[in-house]
Design a protein around this motif. Structure first.
Motif, PDB file in Angstrom:
ATOM      1  N   LYS A  51       0.825  -1.200   0.000  1.00 43.21           N
ATOM      2  CA  LYS A  51       0.000   0.000   0.000  1.00 43.21           C
ATOM      3  C   LYS A  51       0.862   1.253   0.000  1.00 43.21           C
ATOM      4  N   ALA A  54       1.892   1.845  -3.440  1.00 44.62           N
ATOM      5  CA  ALA A  54       0.756   2.265  -4.271  1.00 44.62           C
ATOM      6  C   ALA A  54       0.499   3.755  -4.156  1.00 44.62           C
ATOM      7  N   GLU A  55       0.810   4.352  -2.970  1.00 46.48           N
ATOM      8  CA  GLU A  55       0.585   5.780  -2.780  1.00 46.48           C
ATOM      9  C   GLU A  55       1.506   6.644  -3.626  1.00 46.48           C
ATOM     10  N   PRO A  58      -0.438   7.324  -9.335  1.00 49.10           N
ATOM     11  CA  PRO A  58      -1.824   7.837  -9.453  1.00 49.10           C
ATOM     12  C   PRO A  58      -2.823   6.739  -9.773  1.00 49.10           C
ATOM     13  N   VAL A  59      -2.828   5.685  -8.940  1.00 50.85           N
ATOM     14  CA  VAL A  59      -3.771   4.573  -9.122  1.00 50.85           C
ATOM     15  C   VAL A  59      -4.310   4.171  -7.761  1.00 50.85           C
ATOM     16  N   THR A  60      -5.396   3.420  -7.770  1.00 51.81           N
ATOM     17  CA  THR A  60      -5.949   2.914  -6.518  1.00 51.81           C
ATOM     18  C   THR A  60      -5.142   1.710  -6.056  1.00 51.81           C
ATOM     19  N   PHE A  61      -5.386   1.296  -4.813  1.00 49.11           N
ATOM     20  CA  PHE A  61      -4.651   0.153  -4.274  1.00 49.11           C
ATOM     21  C   PHE A  61      -5.003  -1.121  -5.021  1.00 49.11           C
ATOM     22  N   ASP A  62      -6.259  -1.326  -5.329  1.00 48.65           N
ATOM     23  CA  ASP A  62      -6.661  -2.532  -6.071  1.00 48.65           C
ATOM     24  C   ASP A  62      -6.023  -2.562  -7.461  1.00 48.65           C
ATOM     25  N   GLU A  63      -5.964  -1.407  -8.122  1.00 46.19           N
ATOM     26  CA  GLU A  63      -5.333  -1.347  -9.437  1.00 46.19           C
ATOM     27  C   GLU A  63      -3.836  -1.659  -9.329  1.00 46.19           C
ATOM     28  N   TYR A  64      -3.218  -1.176  -8.255  1.00 47.09           N
ATOM     29  CA  TYR A  64      -1.786  -1.454  -8.075  1.00 47.09           C
ATOM     30  C   TYR A  64      -1.540  -2.939  -7.816  1.00 47.09           C
TER      31      TYR A  64
END
Length: 288
Positions: A51, A54-55, A58-64
């Motif tokens: 996580k 992922a930050e 520019p994507v969501t955590f699920d997308e990452y």
């Protein structure tokens, strides 16, 4: 059951091939690295660490997570892998998409467990491939049957279209002939009606001749008066001649001629000459 994916990638640090195995669970991902002439390497990364990475994008955590799964499975060809000492990382272009600390596995039990997992995963993958192959063969067979049926239907369709076109052409030609006959019939009827309605040249000519012969109404009246007067004069003159005893009239001469026994031809000639003389005298009296 945990999800295990295995692939073979190139280590960009020494340009040697390595076998990469990623085991995904609900709270972490475990990395196994197998390399020739070295002990197996193992590393683990929690979901919290993922996580944090992922930050940085520019994507969501699920997308990452989905993107990382594809990278560690070898599905993304734009990813580069680096194994330097005890650090394993993967990058896409200039950006590091993830990294994990690894260490050698010295215990034989751990190595055996890794091999067991890999073998099971291989067997499962082999079964899945066999099922997919059988399904693919069935689909190919069905496809071939459908292609054969399709060709049959196409041939039948072409035959029906050909018959329909032939019948349509016959019907179309018949309709054209009928329309042409009706047009000719209508044209003939129009010519007949025009002939009945238009005045003819003969009637006009006869009317002109009649008008010329009779002349104007005033002229016809004048001719009638003259004719009547001539007739009256002739009648009076003829009566005067009959009443005159001393006159040598044609009537008396005719009677004398009838009493004489002469030839019929001579008698007819005398009568004709006397009538001519009578007509000439009448005309002279009328115009005097």
């Amino acid at each position: 059951m945990n999800d295990i994916v295995t692939c073979q990638v190139l280590n960009e640090a020494d340009k040697e091939s390595i076998t990469l195995c990623a085991e995904w669970s609900n709270d972490h991902v475990t990395i196994y690295i197998l390399k020739m002439d070295t002990l197996p390497l193992i590393g683990e990364m929690s979901m919290a660490q993922l996580k944090d990475f992922a930050e940085n994008f520019p994507v969501t955590f699920d997308e990452y997570i989905e993107e990382t799964r594809n990278m560690l499975a070898g599905k993304d060809t734009d990813v580069s892998f680096f194994l330097i000492d005890d650090m394993f990382k993967w990058s896409k272009r200039l950006w590091t998409r993830g990294k994990i600390m690894v260490h050698p596995v010295s215990k034989i039990e751990t190595i055996s467990d890794i091999l067991h997992r890999l073998i099971n995963n291989f067997n499962d993958t082999g079964k899945m491939l066999e099922e997919l192959k059988q399904e693919n063969d069935k689909l190919k067979s069905v496809q071939q049957k459908l292609n054969d049926q399709l060709q049959t239907m196409i041939s039948l369709k072409n035959s029906i279209e050909k018959d329909l076109y032939a019948k349509f052409l016959l019907l179309l030609n018949s309709k054209k002939r009928k329309i042409k006959e009706l047009q000719e019939e209508s044209k003939e009827q129009s010519n007949v009606n025009s002939a009945y309605n238009a005045p003819t040249d003969e009637s006009e000519g006869s009317e002109e001749d009649t008008s010329k012969s009779t002349g104007s109404p005033r002229k016809r009246i004048k001719n009638k008066v003259v004719s009547t007067a001539s007739t009256s004069k002739m009648t009076g003159t003829f009566g005067t001649l009959l009443n005159n005893e001393n006159a040598n009239t044609p009537h008396k001469e005719i009677e004398e001629i009838n009493e004489k026994p002469i030839d019929k031809v001579e008698q007819k000639a005398n009568i004709r000459s006397q009538l001519t003389l009578l007509e000439n005298d009448s005309e002279e009296d009328m115009f005097s």
